[in-house]
Motif scaffolding. Structure first.
Motif, mmCIF file in Angstrom:
data_model
loop_
_atom_site.group_PDB
_atom_site.id
_atom_site.type_symbol
_atom_site.label_atom_id
_atom_site.label_comp_id
_atom_site.label_asym_id
_atom_site.label_seq_id
_atom_site.Cartn_x
_atom_site.Cartn_y
_atom_site.Cartn_z
ATOM 1 N N LEU A 159 -2.119 66.455 4.219
ATOM 2 C CA LEU A 159 -2.523 65.196 4.039
ATOM 3 C C LEU A 159 -3.971 64.836 4.525
ATOM 4 O O LEU A 159 -4.791 64.133 3.778
ATOM 5 C CB LEU A 159 -1.439 64.194 4.418
ATOM 6 C CG LEU A 159 -1.577 62.657 4.090
ATOM 7 C CD1 LEU A 159 -1.298 62.671 2.553
ATOM 8 C CD2 LEU A 159 -0.545 61.787 4.573
ATOM 9 N N LEU A 183 5.365 59.010 8.892
ATOM 10 C CA LEU A 183 5.534 60.139 8.288
ATOM 11 C C LEU A 183 6.586 61.067 9.264
ATOM 12 O O LEU A 183 7.590 61.667 8.512
ATOM 13 C CB LEU A 183 4.449 60.945 7.828
ATOM 14 C CG LEU A 183 3.571 60.768 6.711
ATOM 15 C CD1 LEU A 183 2.385 61.256 6.336
ATOM 16 C CD2 LEU A 183 4.592 60.887 5.385
ATOM 17 N N THR A 220 6.407 55.161 1.909
ATOM 18 C CA THR A 220 5.094 55.928 2.382
ATOM 19 C C THR A 220 3.888 55.325 2.045
ATOM 20 O O THR A 220 3.603 55.334 0.631
ATOM 21 C CB THR A 220 5.274 57.286 1.905
ATOM 22 O OG1 THR A 220 6.503 58.157 2.257
ATOM 23 C CG2 THR A 220 4.236 58.063 2.660
ATOM 24 N N ASP A 258 0.917 54.786 0.965
ATOM 25 C CA ASP A 258 -0.509 55.619 0.630
ATOM 26 C C ASP A 258 -0.893 55.329 -0.636
ATOM 27 O O ASP A 258 -0.309 55.674 -1.604
ATOM 28 C CB ASP A 258 -0.195 57.080 0.713
ATOM 29 C CG ASP A 258 -1.468 57.906 0.696
ATOM 30 O OD1 ASP A 258 -2.602 57.348 0.663
ATOM 31 O OD2 ASP A 258 -1.294 59.348 0.216
ATOM 32 N N ALA A 278 0.863 61.417 -0.185
ATOM 33 C CA ALA A 278 1.907 61.238 1.005
ATOM 34 C C ALA A 278 3.393 61.016 0.110
ATOM 35 O O ALA A 278 3.903 61.873 0.230
ATOM 36 C CB ALA A 278 1.683 60.174 2.041
#
Length: 336
Positions: free
Chosen positions: A229, A257, A304, A306, A311
């Motif tokens: 990532l 995460l 998540t 993002d 991600a």
């Protein structure tokens, strides 16, 4: 001796047998010689014998119950209600051996006390983690970025409490790791009276398995997902801006995460428990796999955060691989 005729009423002759036949000439049924019930006038004027006991009452033959045509209205012969044995079947459904009724207040009190034990373990782990929080921040920072040791960009602090808040967050990871086994075990103790023996066996087997899978998920996130990532983040930002990662925001992403993947790695355990307890079958899960894939993708994009989508894609792929890998192992061992 008088010559007057004697009145028939004054002369008692021998008792003649009575004809018990009715008017139609049929003999009426009679009880035995000793079973003839005396009439009330036979004993009305007789004196009781001295040795005779008190007259018999209805209590000797049974309670005198008053009924209303549908049920007993008076006192019941068994005033105390009887309850079934907890081990017996009630309506075709057996109850757990240790199940017992408790007031709601007692349940709440027990739950609060068990949660307090879990929080005590978590607070102790967090306090211990604060002693080495700075070393942990440095270790994580220089291992998740795809740079050599001397090329890793240093963290930047943009508010006075950012460093302390980051220390508390990284220390809370240790507290969660210590509190997780305590939480699972306290939940087991709380639910134990309502569990059947086979359910207790499955739950006790799931406790260490859950902890191990959670640790594997955090390690997987740290070793594989986070480096990929951050390599991606560095790649699309290198040519257009100077890279300066904020300490607080970076560790928010790292902790989120790692915690989410610790939960994601519980998927094999949930599938195995559902199949062993008869909730579902491997064949049904295989037939509905596309629905599960869509659900995994939705959960990944929901938890998540993002905007680039990298991600959520990594997490969704991980969930699908865990799901399909579990189904493959079940098919390999012959479970249907």
């Amino acid at each position: 001796m008088s010559d007057e005729p004697v009145d028939d009423r004054d002369v008692e002759g021998p008792d003649e047998p009575r004809d018990d036949r009715d008017v139609d000439g049929l003999e009426a049924p009679r009880d035995g010689p000793d079973e003839r019930q005396p009439r009330p006038d036979d004993t009305a004027g007789s004196d009781p014998r001295p040795d005779a006991g008190p007259p018999a009452t209805d209590d000797a033959a049974g309670p005198n119950l008053e009924t209303d045509g549908e049920g007993v209205v008076g006192d019941s012969p068994n005033p105390e209600p009887t309850y079934p044995d907890p081990d017996d079947d009630i309506g075709g459904i057996s109850t757990p051996p240790d199940d017992e009724e408790m007031p709601l207040a007692d349940h709440i009190e027990e739950m609060v006390l068990r949660l307090a034990v879990v929080l005590l373990f978590g607070a102790g782990g967090t306090a211990i983690g604060l002693l080495w929080a700075s070393n942990a921040i440095e270790f994580v920072w220089f291992n998740v970025f795809p740079y050599d040791a001397g090329e890793v960009p240093p963290p930047h602090v943009y508010n006075p409490l950012e460093l302390w808040l980051t220390r508390i967050k990284i220390s809370s990871l240790l507290g969660i790791m210590i509190a997780l086994p305590a939480f699972v075990y306290e939940c087991y103790l709380f639910m134990r009276p309502g569990l059947y023996p086979n359910e207790r066996k499955y739950y006790l087997a799931a406790v260490p398995t859950s902890v191990v899978l959670g640790a594997i998920g955090m390690l997987f996130s740290y070793v594989l997902v986070l480096p990929i990532l951050f390599r991606y983040f560095t790649y699309y930002a290198e040519g257009s801006a100077n890279i300066a990662y904020a300490l607080g925001d970076t560790f928010n992403l790292i902790i989120t995460l790692m915690g989410f993947l610790a939960i994601v790695f519980q998927i094999p355990l949930f599938i195995m428990l559902a199949i062993m307890m008869g909730v579902t079958t491997r064949r049904w899960l295989a037939q509905k796999r596309l629905y599960f894939w869509a659900g995994f993708a939705g959960l990944s994009f929901m938890f998540t955060l993002d905007p680039t989508g990298m991600a959520p894609i990594l997490v969704a792929v991980t969930m699908i691989l865990l799901f399909e890998g579990t189904l493959f192992i079940l098919k390999w061992v012959g479970r249907t």
